[in-house]
Design a protein around this motif. Structure first.
Motif, PDB file in Angstrom:
ATOM      1  N   ALA A  32       0.844  -1.197   0.000  1.00  0.00           N
ATOM      2  CA  ALA A  32       0.000   0.000   0.000  1.00  0.00           C
ATOM      3  C   ALA A  32       0.877   1.244   0.000  1.00  0.00           C
ATOM      4  O   ALA A  32       1.887   1.287   0.706  1.00  0.00           O
ATOM      5  N   PRO A  33       0.501   2.255  -0.763  1.00  0.00           N
ATOM      6  CA  PRO A  33       1.269   3.507  -0.762  1.00  0.00           C
ATOM      7  C   PRO A  33       1.290   4.141   0.633  1.00  0.00           C
ATOM      8  O   PRO A  33       0.383   3.932   1.442  1.00  0.00           O
ATOM      9  N   ALA A  34       2.292   4.940   0.889  1.00  0.00           N
ATOM     10  CA  ALA A  34       2.474   5.578   2.199  1.00  0.00           C
ATOM     11  C   ALA A  34       1.250   6.391   2.623  1.00  0.00           C
ATOM     12  O   ALA A  34       0.875   6.375   3.802  1.00  0.00           O
ATOM     13  N   ASN A  35       0.607   7.086   1.697  1.00  0.00           N
ATOM     14  CA  ASN A  35      -0.563   7.897   2.071  1.00  0.00           C
ATOM     15  C   ASN A  35      -1.725   7.023   2.534  1.00  0.00           C
ATOM     16  O   ASN A  35      -2.455   7.395   3.459  1.00  0.00           O
ATOM     17  N   GLU A  36      -1.907   5.847   1.944  1.00  0.00           N
ATOM     18  CA  GLU A  36      -2.964   4.932   2.391  1.00  0.00           C
ATOM     19  C   GLU A  36      -2.635   4.363   3.766  1.00  0.00           C
ATOM     20  O   GLU A  36      -3.522   4.242   4.619  1.00  0.00           O
ATOM     21  N   GLN A  37      -1.376   4.035   3.992  1.00  0.00           N
ATOM     22  CA  GLN A  37      -0.968   3.533   5.298  1.00  0.00           C
ATOM     23  C   GLN A  37      -1.185   4.616   6.359  1.00  0.00           C
ATOM     24  O   GLN A  37      -1.658   4.325   7.460  1.00  0.00           O
ATOM     25  N   GLN A  38      -0.875   5.847   6.020  1.00  0.00           N
ATOM     26  CA  GLN A  38      -1.094   6.963   6.951  1.00  0.00           C
ATOM     27  C   GLN A  38      -2.579   7.133   7.240  1.00  0.00           C
ATOM     28  O   GLN A  38      -2.967   7.397   8.379  1.00  0.00           O
ATOM     29  N   ASP A  39      -3.423   6.971   6.230  1.00  0.00           N
ATOM     30  CA  ASP A  39      -4.871   7.082   6.433  1.00  0.00           C
ATOM     31  C   ASP A  39      -5.375   6.012   7.400  1.00  0.00           C
ATOM     32  O   ASP A  39      -6.231   6.285   8.252  1.00  0.00           O
ATOM     33  N   VAL A  40      -4.851   4.793   7.285  1.00  0.00           N
ATOM     34  CA  VAL A  40      -5.244   3.732   8.220  1.00  0.00           C
ATOM     35  C   VAL A  40      -4.771   4.093   9.622  1.00  0.00           C
ATOM     36  O   VAL A  40      -5.530   3.960  10.593  1.00  0.00           O
ATOM     37  N   GLU A  41      -3.534   4.560   9.755  1.00  0.00           N
ATOM     38  CA  GLU A  41      -3.014   4.946  11.067  1.00  0.00           C
ATOM     39  C   GLU A  41      -3.847   6.058  11.691  1.00  0.00           C
ATOM     40  O   GLU A  41      -4.137   6.037  12.893  1.00  0.00           O
ATOM     41  N   THR A  42      -4.267   7.015  10.888  1.00  0.00           N
ATOM     42  CA  THR A  42      -5.115   8.105  11.366  1.00  0.00           C
ATOM     43  C   THR A  42      -6.451   7.560  11.859  1.00  0.00           C
ATOM     44  O   THR A  42      -6.940   7.954  12.924  1.00  0.00           O
ATOM     45  N   TYR A  43      -7.034   6.632  11.108  1.00  0.00           N
ATOM     46  CA  TYR A  43      -8.292   6.002  11.523  1.00  0.00           C
ATOM     47  C   TYR A  43      -8.114   5.281  12.858  1.00  0.00           C
ATOM     48  O   TYR A  43      -8.935   5.436  13.770  1.00  0.00           O
ATOM     49  N   LEU A  44      -7.049   4.513  12.981  1.00  0.00           N
ATOM     50  CA  LEU A  44      -6.798   3.755  14.210  1.00  0.00           C
ATOM     51  C   LEU A  44      -6.637   4.693  15.403  1.00  0.00           C
ATOM     52  O   LEU A  44      -7.253   4.496  16.459  1.00  0.00           O
TER      53      LEU A  44
END
Length: 162
Positions: A32-44
């Motif tokens: 997954a691209p870094a921005n998608e990983q960041q979006d998941v981290e933000t959700y968590l």
């Protein structure tokens, strides 16, 4: 020359045996691209979800029960599981018990489900690149049930596999 022919025959024999015994599914090596990983981290973080593991692909997961036994399912395994799939806004888009070959599923399942054994329970937080990406998923009536570029949250119990 004789050794070359013998080596070629051994290679052909090995390759044909290997090909026949495999199911045809291999690792896609999708990350997954870094921005998608960041979006998941933000959700968590915004939902106070901690103690989460992260796979090298960018898949996030929580294992609540590792299950029992000595083996984990692989891509060629027929898995039987019960799951609830949600969007990050809490909308349930699917809830069912089902069976399928693990290698035929979305990348997030292919990476996550082998982390548990029979009887295991987990939650997967799947970035879009490891799910359906920019593709909308519609139900039989044509209604969009998974919007494009959605993070998916799955609560999964692995009933069995073989």
């Amino acid at each position: 020359m004789r050794n070359l022919v013998w080596g070629f025959l051994c290679f052909v024999l090995f390759y044909s045996c290997k090909k026949e015994s495999g199911c045809g599914y291999g690792d896609h090596n999708i990350v997954a691209p870094a921005n998608e990983q960041q979006d998941v981290e933000t959700y968590l973080t915004s939902n106070n979800i901690y103690s989460v593991g992260k796979d090298a692909s960018g898949l996030y997961y929580q294992v609540f029960d590792h299950g029992e036994g000595n083996s984990n399912p692989g891509l060629c395994s027929q898995v039987e599981l019960t799951y609830t799939g949600k969007l990050t806004n809490g909308t349930v888009f699917e809830q069912k018990s089902t069976a399928f070959t693990l290698g035929s599923s979305i990348e997030g399942f292919r990476k996550g489900i082998p982390l548990i054994k029979k009887g295991g329970h987990m939650k997967l937080y799947i970035p879009p690149a490891l799910a359906y990406g920019s593709k909308e998923i519609k139900d039989e009536s044509g209604k969009v049930i998974i919007p494009a570029n959605s993070i998916l949250v799955f609560d999964i119990s692995l009933t069995s596999f073989y």
